[in-house]
Design a protein around this motif. Structure first.
Motif, PDB file in Angstrom:
ATOM      1  N   ASN A  43      97.264  89.552  17.027  1.00  0.00           N
ATOM      2  CA  ASN A  43      95.754  89.579  16.752  1.00  0.00           C
ATOM      3  C   ASN A  43      95.849  87.578  15.470  1.00  0.00           C
ATOM      4  OD1 ASN A  43      94.700  91.924  18.218  1.00  0.00           O
ATOM      5  ND2 ASN A  43      95.267  92.952  15.831  1.00  0.00           N
ATOM      6  N   PHE A  44      96.424  87.749  15.781  1.00  0.00           N
ATOM      7  CA  PHE A  44      96.658  86.141  14.432  1.00  0.00           C
ATOM      8  C   PHE A  44      96.344  85.469  15.605  1.00  0.00           C
ATOM      9  CE2 PHE A  44     100.660  88.243  12.155  1.00  0.00           C
ATOM     10  CZ  PHE A  44      99.842  88.948  11.689  1.00  0.00           C
ATOM     11  N   GLU A  45      96.241  84.112  15.325  1.00  0.00           N
ATOM     12  CA  GLU A  45      95.266  83.109  15.640  1.00  0.00           C
ATOM     13  C   GLU A  45      96.141  82.324  16.598  1.00  0.00           C
ATOM     14  OE1 GLU A  45      93.223  79.036  15.131  1.00  0.00           O
ATOM     15  OE2 GLU A  45      94.072  80.227  12.784  1.00  0.00           O
ATOM     16  N   ASN A  46      97.404  82.557  15.867  1.00  0.00           N
ATOM     17  CA  ASN A  46      98.823  81.702  16.945  1.00  0.00           C
ATOM     18  C   ASN A  46      99.755  82.437  17.059  1.00  0.00           C
ATOM     19  OD1 ASN A  46      97.460  79.209  15.930  1.00  0.00           O
ATOM     20  ND2 ASN A  46      98.557  79.125  14.011  1.00  0.00           N
ATOM     21  N   GLY A  47      99.599  84.353  17.417  1.00  0.00           N
ATOM     22  CA  GLY A  47     100.235  84.709  17.962  1.00  0.00           C
ATOM     23  C   GLY A  47     101.834  84.522  17.725  1.00  0.00           C
ATOM     24  N   TYR A  48     102.583  84.708  18.449  1.00  0.00           N
ATOM     25  CA  TYR A  48     104.038  84.204  18.495  1.00  0.00           C
ATOM     26  C   TYR A  48     104.576  82.631  17.629  1.00  0.00           C
ATOM     27  CZ  TYR A  48     104.668  88.877  20.557  1.00  0.00           C
ATOM     28  OH  TYR A  48     104.919  90.379  20.827  1.00  0.00           O
ATOM     29  N   ASP A  49     104.017  82.061  17.507  1.00  0.00           N
ATOM     30  CA  ASP A  49     103.646  80.792  16.710  1.00  0.00           C
ATOM     31  C   ASP A  49     102.886  81.021  15.861  1.00  0.00           C
ATOM     32  OD1 ASP A  49     105.172  80.421  18.677  1.00  0.00           O
ATOM     33  OD2 ASP A  49     103.471  79.416  19.759  1.00  0.00           O
ATOM     34  N   THR A  50     102.948  82.205  14.870  1.00  0.00           N
ATOM     35  CA  THR A  50     101.977  81.973  13.574  1.00  0.00           C
ATOM     36  C   THR A  50     103.217  81.812  12.706  1.00  0.00           C
ATOM     37  OG1 THR A  50     100.387  83.703  14.367  1.00  0.00           O
ATOM     38  CG2 THR A  50     100.900  83.358  11.569  1.00  0.00           C
ATOM     39  N   GLN A  51     103.278  81.147  11.843  1.00  0.00           N
ATOM     40  CA  GLN A  51     104.156  80.199  10.449  1.00  0.00           C
ATOM     41  C   GLN A  51     104.150  81.904  10.113  1.00  0.00           C
ATOM     42  OE1 GLN A  51     106.049  78.132   9.904  1.00  0.00           O
ATOM     43  NE2 GLN A  51     105.654  77.300  12.247  1.00  0.00           N
ATOM     44  N   CYS A  52     105.482  82.527   9.368  1.00  0.00           N
ATOM     45  CA  CYS A  52     106.016  83.028   8.550  1.00  0.00           C
ATOM     46  C   CYS A  52     105.943  83.453   7.338  1.00  0.00           C
ATOM     47  CB  CYS A  52     107.344  83.729   8.974  1.00  0.00           C
ATOM     48  SG  CYS A  52     107.053  85.684  10.669  1.00  0.00           S
ATOM     49  N   THR A  53     105.287  83.948   6.636  1.00  0.00           N
ATOM     50  CA  THR A  53     104.933  84.164   4.589  1.00  0.00           C
ATOM     51  C   THR A  53     105.147  85.694   4.869  1.00  0.00           C
ATOM     52  OG1 THR A  53     103.116  84.189   4.676  1.00  0.00           O
ATOM     53  CG2 THR A  53     103.825  81.889   4.499  1.00  0.00           C
ATOM     54  N   GLN A  54     105.424  85.926   3.461  1.00  0.00           N
ATOM     55  CA  GLN A  54     105.828  87.505   3.168  1.00  0.00           C
ATOM     56  C   GLN A  54     104.645  88.294   3.066  1.00  0.00           C
ATOM     57  OE1 GLN A  54     108.439  89.319   1.784  1.00  0.00           O
ATOM     58  NE2 GLN A  54     109.542  87.736   1.593  1.00  0.00           N
ATOM     59  N   GLU A  55     103.066  87.032   3.038  1.00  0.00           N
ATOM     60  CA  GLU A  55     102.067  88.106   2.979  1.00  0.00           C
ATOM     61  C   GLU A  55     101.669  88.408   4.812  1.00  0.00           C
ATOM     62  OE1 GLU A  55     102.271  84.884   1.383  1.00  0.00           O
ATOM     63  OE2 GLU A  55     102.850  85.764  -0.659  1.00  0.00           O
ATOM     64  N   VAL A  56     102.175  88.047   4.973  1.00  0.00           N
ATOM     65  CA  VAL A  56     101.841  88.507   6.962  1.00  0.00           C
ATOM     66  C   VAL A  56     102.536  89.111   7.638  1.00  0.00           C
ATOM     67  CG1 VAL A  56     101.960  87.913   9.474  1.00  0.00           C
ATOM     68  CG2 VAL A  56     102.836  85.682   7.783  1.00  0.00           C
ATOM     69  N   PHE A  57     102.813  90.780   6.913  1.00  0.00           N
ATOM     70  CA  PHE A  57     103.251  92.080   7.468  1.00  0.00           C
ATOM     71  C   PHE A  57     103.317  93.267   5.965  1.00  0.00           C
ATOM     72  CE2 PHE A  57     105.467  89.633  11.108  1.00  0.00           C
ATOM     73  CZ  PHE A  57     104.606  90.228  12.005  1.00  0.00           C
ATOM     74  N   SER A  58     102.977  94.292   6.540  1.00  0.00           N
ATOM     75  CA  SER A  58     103.432  94.901   5.118  1.00  0.00           C
ATOM     76  C   SER A  58     105.345  95.330   5.492  1.00  0.00           C
ATOM     77  CB  SER A  58     102.669  96.386   6.266  1.00  0.00           C
ATOM     78  OG  SER A  58     103.368  96.943   6.957  1.00  0.00           O
ATOM     79  N   GLN A  59     104.875  96.122   4.244  1.00  0.00           N
ATOM     80  CA  GLN A  59     106.704  96.386   4.444  1.00  0.00           C
ATOM     81  C   GLN A  59     106.767  97.479   5.483  1.00  0.00           C
ATOM     82  OE1 GLN A  59     107.728  98.486   1.022  1.00  0.00           O
ATOM     83  NE2 GLN A  59     109.589  98.473   1.180  1.00  0.00           N
ATOM     84  N   GLY A  60     106.322  97.877   6.480  1.00  0.00           N
ATOM     85  CA  GLY A  60     106.833  98.810   7.351  1.00  0.00           C
ATOM     86  C   GLY A  60     106.918  97.985   8.595  1.00  0.00           C
ATOM     87  N   GLN A  61     105.956  97.145   8.551  1.00  0.00           N
ATOM     88  CA  GLN A  61     106.179  96.176   9.728  1.00  0.00           C
ATOM     89  C   GLN A  61     107.430  95.000  10.212  1.00  0.00           C
ATOM     90  OE1 GLN A  61     101.651  94.586   9.088  1.00  0.00           O
ATOM     91  NE2 GLN A  61     101.015  95.923  10.588  1.00  0.00           N
ATOM     92  N   TRP A  62     107.498  94.670   8.219  1.00  0.00           N
ATOM     93  CA  TRP A  62     108.863  93.943   8.440  1.00  0.00           C
ATOM     94  C   TRP A  62     109.808  95.172   8.767  1.00  0.00           C
ATOM     95  CZ3 TRP A  62     108.255  88.658   8.084  1.00  0.00           C
ATOM     96  CH2 TRP A  62     107.614  88.328   7.603  1.00  0.00           C
TER      97      TRP A  62
END
Length: 562
Positions: free
Chosen positions: A480-499
């Motif tokens: 669902n992210f614009e760049n998919g697996y190439d999305t740059q990671c930041t702390q806001e990208v995922f919730s705690q459970g998703q991390w």
């Protein structure tokens, strides 16, 4: 093909051992850099010698010009150009020396830090745990900088200044033996005086730094304890302590300023006295005195020029000796780091050749293991258990067991076997195929979502990354992210459970045989915990799983009390 692989691994290990033996000390790294940068090293030698030699000629040419003018003869124009040429060449040589030394210092710094990092990544966990983080960082930063200074403002500069002093004395000896004798008597005293001043200045500067540090720390300490200070009426006491720190700093600075103010006038006066004494002797008219101090007007000009030049390198020598002393301490500290024990390549090679899948023995064996981080403090005592291939068990114990299973530590007693192989002997390049480790919290690395899963391991394909994400239920979220697996990671990208799900995907992307789960739901709420446990069911299929959990809801399979 298997024999070729074995030969390749043997050669690799031999090369590594040879590289460690030859390069893992400061002297050999420096020598390797000198040999590798032979043209740079040759340029430094030429520029140092050139600067010393060409600096001798301008005073001699100037003396020749003065002698020519005093005799009433016509001065040759070439002498003027010669004087200008030697002056310019000497300046260029000096600038070239400084530039080349700076470049060489950077090469030394790069080689040392690369060598330190190469050694650092091969250190055993036990070696690293015994090191203070600040002490390790200081090896890479402060100590390496002092070794760089050893060349940029230490040994080479000291050699150049010593050559300059000797060459000036040699020229003066042939021009005025009396002055040369006076200078040779005077220079040891001048050097002692310079070192005395420098040592006292350094001592005062260190005292000032300590005082400033105490004063700087006093302010936050006061703020942190302000309520206690008010309650106990200690305001005056805290104010008095701060004044003492500031006073110590001022006293140290005054001492530094005093020595700084005294040194230059003493040198100037000494310079003037030497010139005056020589001029008086040369004008005395006494035949015996003139045999030592007699000289022409041109020679007098040249001698005065040399006298002013000889004091500067003497002052520099004192600082260079101080720099060398500091660098030697840095060299010792770096060599101490290089002497820390690293992982045993022989054990890794043996494991590489013999680690094959075995189905007739327990996959994990903990045999009468005793371990403690300190010699007098035992964490695990005489522990024994086995885990069969494909079995899922829960340990109600310590995370230390996982560190032992991963081979990060060696037991003080007993043995730990993974598929009949000593866990500490499993080579690094095989560990990710054997172990998948999920911790309580996710540790992000710089990069994309794909990089978080692969950890820059090129052997893990895109298909394996997607498969791991699908098993944990993260694939649709990532897409669902614009760049998919190439999305740059930041702390806001995922919730705690998703991390935490991403952590599971990372652990399983290389398709490991053994999955280690360390309290992975400890920081999650009930709903998120349910999602993570559901994902675990998918990734645990056909794998040996060992988990540590104190939550009853998160326990699976047989429970082993530790």
């Amino acid at each position: 093909e298997a024999n070729k692989a074995d030969n390749y691994n043997i050669n690799n290990v031999d090369n590594k051992k040879m590289n460690n033996k030859n390069s893992h000390n400061v002297v050999s790294i420096i020598l390797h850099t000198i040999i590798k940068r032979k043209w740079l090293s040759l340029g430094i030698i030429i520029s140092v010698c050139g600067a010393v030699i060409t600096a001798l000629y301008p005073p001699l040419v100037l003396g020749k010009i003065v002698d020519t003018l005093t005799t009433g003869s016509q001065m040759p124009v070439y002498l003027v150009f010669l004087y200008m040429a030697f002056t310019v060449i000497a300046g260029l040589m000096e600038a070239t020396r400084e530039g080349l030394l700076t470049v060489f210092g950077q090469k030394i710094t790069h080689a040392l830090r690369s060598g330190l990092m190469e050694h650092f990544v091969r250190l055993s966990t036990d070696s690293l745990n015994k090191q203070e983080p600040g002490a390790v960082v200081s090896r890479f930063v402060g100590d390496v900088d002092t070794v760089e200074n050893l060349f940029t403002s230490g040994i080479v500069s000291m050699f150049a200044d010593a050559c300059k002093i000797i060459s000036i004395l040699a020229v003066i000896w042939f021009r005025n033996k009396g002055l040369a004798t006076v200078l040779m008597v005077l220079l040891p005293f001048l050097f002692w005086f310079t070192r005395h001043i420098q040592k006292n200045m350094l001592d005062a500067q260190l005292k000032n730094r300590r005082a400033v540090s105490r004063a700087s720390g006093h302010v936050p300490e006061t703020l942190h304890n302000i309520r206690t200070i008010h309650n106990l009426g200690k305001e005056k006491y805290m104010e008095k302590r701060y004044d003492e720190y500031i006073s110590d700093s001022y006293k140290a600075m005054e001492k530094t300023n005093f020595y700084d103010a005294v040194y230059s006038p003493v040198i100037l006066i000494l310079n003037a006295v030497v010139v005056a004494v020589v001029m008086l002797f040369s004008a005395s008219g006494n035949a015996k005195v003139l045999t030592l101090f007699g000289m022409s007007a041109g020679t007098a000009v040249a001698v005065i020029n040399y006298i002013s030049q000889i004091f500067s390198p003497v002052e520099s020598l004192g600082m260079e000796i101080q720099t060398i002393q500091s660098a030697i301490a840095g060299v010792r500290r770096i060599n101490e780091f290089f002497e820390l024990p690293v992982l045993d390549n022989n054990e890794e090679l043996q494991a590489e050749k013999t680690f094959d899948s075995k189905n007739d023995t327990p996959y994990v064996q903990f045999n009468d293991v005793t371990f403690g981080y300190e010699a007098d403090h035992t964490v695990i005592a005489d522990k024994t258990f086995v885990v069969n291939r494909g079995e899922q068990v829960t340990l109600s114990g310590k995370s230390t067991i996982f560190k032992l299973l991963l081979g990060l530590y060696k037991p003080q007693k007993g043995s730990i076997l993974i598929n009949d192989m000593n866990s500490a002997a499993i080579p690094d390049n095989r560990k990710r195929k054997i172990f998948g480790y999920v911790e309580q919290s996710f540790h992000m690395v710089p990069g994309t979502i794909k990089d978080q899963i692969t950890l820059y391991d090129k052997s893990i394909s895109d298909e394996a990354v997607i498969k791991a994400a699908k098993l944990t239920g993260l694939h649709d979220t990532i897409m669902n992210f614009e760049n998919g697996y190439d999305t740059q990671c930041t702390q806001e990208v995922f919730s705690q459970g998703q991390w935490q799900l991403l952590s599971i995907a990372r652990a399983t992307a290389a398709n490991p045989e053994l999955l280690l789960l360390d309290e992975i739901t400890a920081n999650l709420d009930a709903n998120t915990e349910r999602d993570v446990l559901t994902a675990l069911k998918g990734v645990s299929e056909n794998r040996t799983v060992i988990s540590i959990s104190h939550r009853v809801t998160a326990r699976t399979g047989r429970v082993i009390n530790c």
